[in-house]
Scaffold this active site. Structure first.
Site, PDB file in Angstrom:
ATOM      1  CG  HIS A 156      -0.846   7.920  -1.057  1.00  0.00           C
ATOM      2  ND1 HIS A 156      -0.448   7.902   0.259  1.00  0.00           N
ATOM      3  CD2 HIS A 156      -1.259   6.653  -1.332  1.00  0.00           C
ATOM      4  CE1 HIS A 156      -0.613   6.690   0.753  1.00  0.00           C
ATOM      5  NE2 HIS A 156      -1.095   5.910  -0.181  1.00  0.00           N
ATOM      6  CE  LYS A 160      -4.729   8.096   0.329  1.00  0.00           C
ATOM      7  NZ  LYS A 160      -5.818   7.134   0.054  1.00  0.00           N
TER       8      LYS A 160
HETATM    9  N1  LIG Z   1      -6.539  -0.663  -0.059  1.00  0.00           N
HETATM   10  C1  LIG Z   1      -5.584  -0.457  -0.961  1.00  0.00           C
HETATM   11  O1  LIG Z   1      -4.574  -1.146  -1.020  1.00  0.00           O
HETATM   12  C2  LIG Z   1      -5.783   0.647  -1.952  1.00  0.00           C
HETATM   13  C3  LIG Z   1      -4.884   0.814  -3.012  1.00  0.00           C
HETATM   14  C4  LIG Z   1      -5.133   1.832  -3.925  1.00  0.00           C
HETATM   15  C5  LIG Z   1      -6.234   2.647  -3.765  1.00  0.00           C
HETATM   16  N2  LIG Z   1      -7.053   2.454  -2.704  1.00  0.00           N
HETATM   17  C6  LIG Z   1      -8.292   3.216  -2.541  1.00  0.00           C
HETATM   18  O2  LIG Z   1      -9.208   2.680  -3.470  1.00  0.00           O
HETATM   19  C7  LIG Z   1     -10.062   3.706  -3.956  1.00  0.00           C
HETATM   20  C8  LIG Z   1      -9.964   3.772  -5.470  1.00  0.00           C
HETATM   21  O3  LIG Z   1      -8.676   4.166  -5.835  1.00  0.00           O
HETATM   22  P1  LIG Z   1      -8.281   4.479  -7.359  1.00  0.00           P
HETATM   23  O4  LIG Z   1      -6.877   4.927  -7.351  1.00  0.00           O
HETATM   24  O5  LIG Z   1      -8.670   3.335  -8.209  1.00  0.00           O
HETATM   25  O6  LIG Z   1      -9.250   5.710  -7.648  1.00  0.00           O
HETATM   26  P2  LIG Z   1      -9.856   6.205  -9.032  1.00  0.00           P
HETATM   27  O7  LIG Z   1     -10.292   7.609  -8.830  1.00  0.00           O
HETATM   28  O8  LIG Z   1      -8.916   5.901 -10.135  1.00  0.00           O
HETATM   29  O9  LIG Z   1     -11.140   5.272  -9.230  1.00  0.00           O
HETATM   30  C9  LIG Z   1     -12.333   5.405  -8.504  1.00  0.00           C
HETATM   31  C10 LIG Z   1     -13.469   4.933  -9.405  1.00  0.00           C
HETATM   32  O10 LIG Z   1     -14.673   4.934  -8.646  1.00  0.00           O
HETATM   33  C11 LIG Z   1     -15.697   5.275  -9.551  1.00  0.00           C
HETATM   34  N3  LIG Z   1     -16.910   5.708  -8.872  1.00  0.00           N
HETATM   35  C12 LIG Z   1     -17.198   6.927  -8.342  1.00  0.00           C
HETATM   36  N4  LIG Z   1     -18.447   6.939  -7.867  1.00  0.00           N
HETATM   37  C13 LIG Z   1     -18.960   5.707  -8.083  1.00  0.00           C
HETATM   38  C14 LIG Z   1     -20.215   5.107  -7.832  1.00  0.00           C
HETATM   39  N5  LIG Z   1     -21.210   5.789  -7.273  1.00  0.00           N
HETATM   40  N6  LIG Z   1     -20.390   3.817  -8.183  1.00  0.00           N
HETATM   41  C15 LIG Z   1     -19.402   3.128  -8.754  1.00  0.00           C
HETATM   42  N7  LIG Z   1     -18.185   3.637  -9.048  1.00  0.00           N
HETATM   43  C16 LIG Z   1     -17.971   4.921  -8.719  1.00  0.00           C
HETATM   44  C17 LIG Z   1     -15.096   6.386 -10.417  1.00  0.00           C
HETATM   45  O11 LIG Z   1     -15.803   6.517 -11.629  1.00  0.00           O
HETATM   46  C18 LIG Z   1     -13.690   5.848 -10.625  1.00  0.00           C
HETATM   47  O12 LIG Z   1     -13.618   5.075 -11.812  1.00  0.00           O
HETATM   48  C19 LIG Z   1      -9.630   4.970  -3.230  1.00  0.00           C
HETATM   49  O13 LIG Z   1     -10.409   5.140  -2.073  1.00  0.00           O
HETATM   50  C20 LIG Z   1      -8.208   4.677  -2.819  1.00  0.00           C
HETATM   51  O14 LIG Z   1      -7.832   5.403  -1.664  1.00  0.00           O
HETATM   52  C21 LIG Z   1      -6.848   1.483  -1.805  1.00  0.00           C
HETATM   53  O1  LIG Z   2      -5.410   6.128  -2.586  1.00  0.00           O
HETATM   54  C1  LIG Z   2      -4.504   5.340  -2.891  1.00  0.00           C
HETATM   55  O2  LIG Z   2      -4.017   5.268  -4.033  1.00  0.00           O
HETATM   56  C2  LIG Z   2      -4.005   4.417  -1.847  1.00  0.00           C
HETATM   57  N1  LIG Z   2      -4.519   4.507  -0.661  1.00  0.00           N
HETATM   58  C3  LIG Z   2      -4.202   3.620   0.404  1.00  0.00           C
HETATM   59  C4  LIG Z   2      -4.246   4.359   1.724  1.00  0.00           C
HETATM   60  O3  LIG Z   2      -5.007   5.333   1.886  1.00  0.00           O
HETATM   61  O4  LIG Z   2      -3.539   3.950   2.633  1.00  0.00           O
HETATM   62  C5  LIG Z   2      -2.918   2.878   0.232  1.00  0.00           C
HETATM   63  C6  LIG Z   2      -2.708   2.400  -1.149  1.00  0.00           C
HETATM   64  C7  LIG Z   2      -2.956   3.450  -2.198  1.00  0.00           C
END
Ligand SMILES: NC(=O)c1ccc[n+]([C@@H]2O[C@H](COP(=O)([O-])OP(=O)(O)OC[C@H]3O[C@@H](n4cnc5c(N)ncnc54)[C@H](O)[C@@H]3O)[C@@H](O)[C@H]2O)c1
Ligand SMILES: O=C(O)C1=N[C@H](C(=O)O)CCC1
Length: 267
Positions: A156, A160
């Site tokens: 990743h 992360k």
């Molecule tokens: N399930 C999936 O397919 C998938 C895919 C990508 C990312 N993710 C996960 O999703 C999450 C976000 O990923 P990202 O790449 O967008 O991260 P990022 O760091 O770009 O965004 C996170 C956002 O959360 C905000 N935030 C922090 N504290 C907060 C609060 N108290 N209230 C509201 N917002 C708040 C931050 O300001 C930031 O804008 C991570 O946990 C990541 O692991 C999951």
């Molecule tokens: O943090 C991310 O970006 C992602 N996290 C997921 C995971 O923890 O598996 C997968 C997608 C991207």
């Protein structure tokens, strides 16, 4: 179909920005509020890069938002500690919730499952929304029955927060459903440098790579006599997750209890 009214937490994040576009592009989705870590009182369209058509208030606190806004689903795309808190607040209000945020432990999942049941509401926690990643996990579960020596390498971007990834943990969990716990490698192997063999979950080694330039990638490697099978998935950008987010929001309207993993709702 009635409009599904959505509160989005994390609208300025990498995922949140894509989710705003997806909501704008989905005719039966309506953004009714966003929860950000700052910007209380602004409109979503005032946030940098947000679609200009999105007229919905920004709150800097989920509790205040839930007290003021009528919604059908909370979507959380924030960070592990905040995602857990938001899910708990939403469930306590009896509100349906989709969590893309990763970093949930087995204990968290058990506790939140019990809460969703108690409140008789629906929640989906999806460690990976990419349809291809779900297939990679399902194919890995199939292969594990025949090739039980397995290592997972997940890669990743370097922003992360959680390791190993939610996807790697979910893949290992699906594999342990079809495979006995197994000691892999040489019985006398030892690490001369701590961590060299990665983390371990019921005998499956998980290696986490964090580098700029990466998005989300995973290889599941199966070793057998004279052969190696690799099942690999790559998300090249965050639009890859949006069909899964849309599916989760639609599906959560019709489920009760907590569903962990999109594979449980894919036809
Ligand atoms: N399930 C999936 O397919 C998938 C895919 C990508 C990312 N993710 C996960 O999703 C999450 C976000 O990923 P990202 O790449 O967008 O991260 P990022 O760091 O770009 O965004 C996170 C956002 O959360 C905000 N935030 C922090 N504290 C907060 C609060 N108290 N209230 C509201 N917002 C708040 C931050 O300001 C930031 O804008 C991570 O946990 C990541 O692991 C999951
Ligand atoms: O943090 C991310 O970006 C992602 N996290 C997921 C995971 O923890 O598996 C997968 C997608 C991207």
């Amino acid at each position: 179909m009635n409009n599904i009214r959505i509160i989005l937490a994390g609208p300025r994040g990498k995922m949140g920005q894509e989710a705003l576009k997806m909501i704008e592009d989905t005719s039966h989705f309506e953004l009714v509020a966003a929860v950000d870590s700052k910007n209380d009182g602004l409109q979503v369209k005032d946030l940098l890069g947000a679609p200009q058509s999105l007229e919905a208030p920004v709150y800097d606190d989920m509790e205040n938002c839930l007290a003021s806004i009528e919604a059908d689903v909370v979507v959380d795309l924030t960070r592990p500690d905040i995602g857990k808190k938001h899910l708990e607040l939403a469930l306590n209000k009896g509100l349906r919730t989709v969590i893309g945020t990763t970093g949930f432990s087995n204990e968290d999942l058990e506790r939140l499952k019990a809460l969703a049941e108690e409140k008789q509401t629906g929640a989906i926690i999806a460690p990976n929304f990419a349809i291809g990643a779900i297939l990679m996990m399902k194919f890995s579960q199939m292969a594990a029955k025949y090739l039980p020596d397995i290592e997972i390498i997940e890669k990743h971007h370097d922003q992360k927060l959680d390791a190993p990834s939610g996807t790697a943990l979910k893949t290992a969990q699906l594999i342990t459903e079809v495979r006995e716990e197994k000691k892999q490698g040489h019985p006398d192997e030892k690490e001369d440098l701590k961590g060299a063999r990665g983390a371990e979950l019921e005998g499956i080694r998980i290696h986490s790579v964090r580098l700029p330039g990466l998005v989300a990638h995973q290889e599941v490697i199966f070793g057998g006599e004279g052969q190696v099978l690799t099942i690999r998935h790559d998300s090249m950008n965050r639009t890859s997750f949006m069909p899964g987010v849309r599916l989760a929001v639609e599906s959560v309207m019709n489920i009760e209890g907590l569903v962990y993993g999109l594979e449980n709702i894919m036809e």
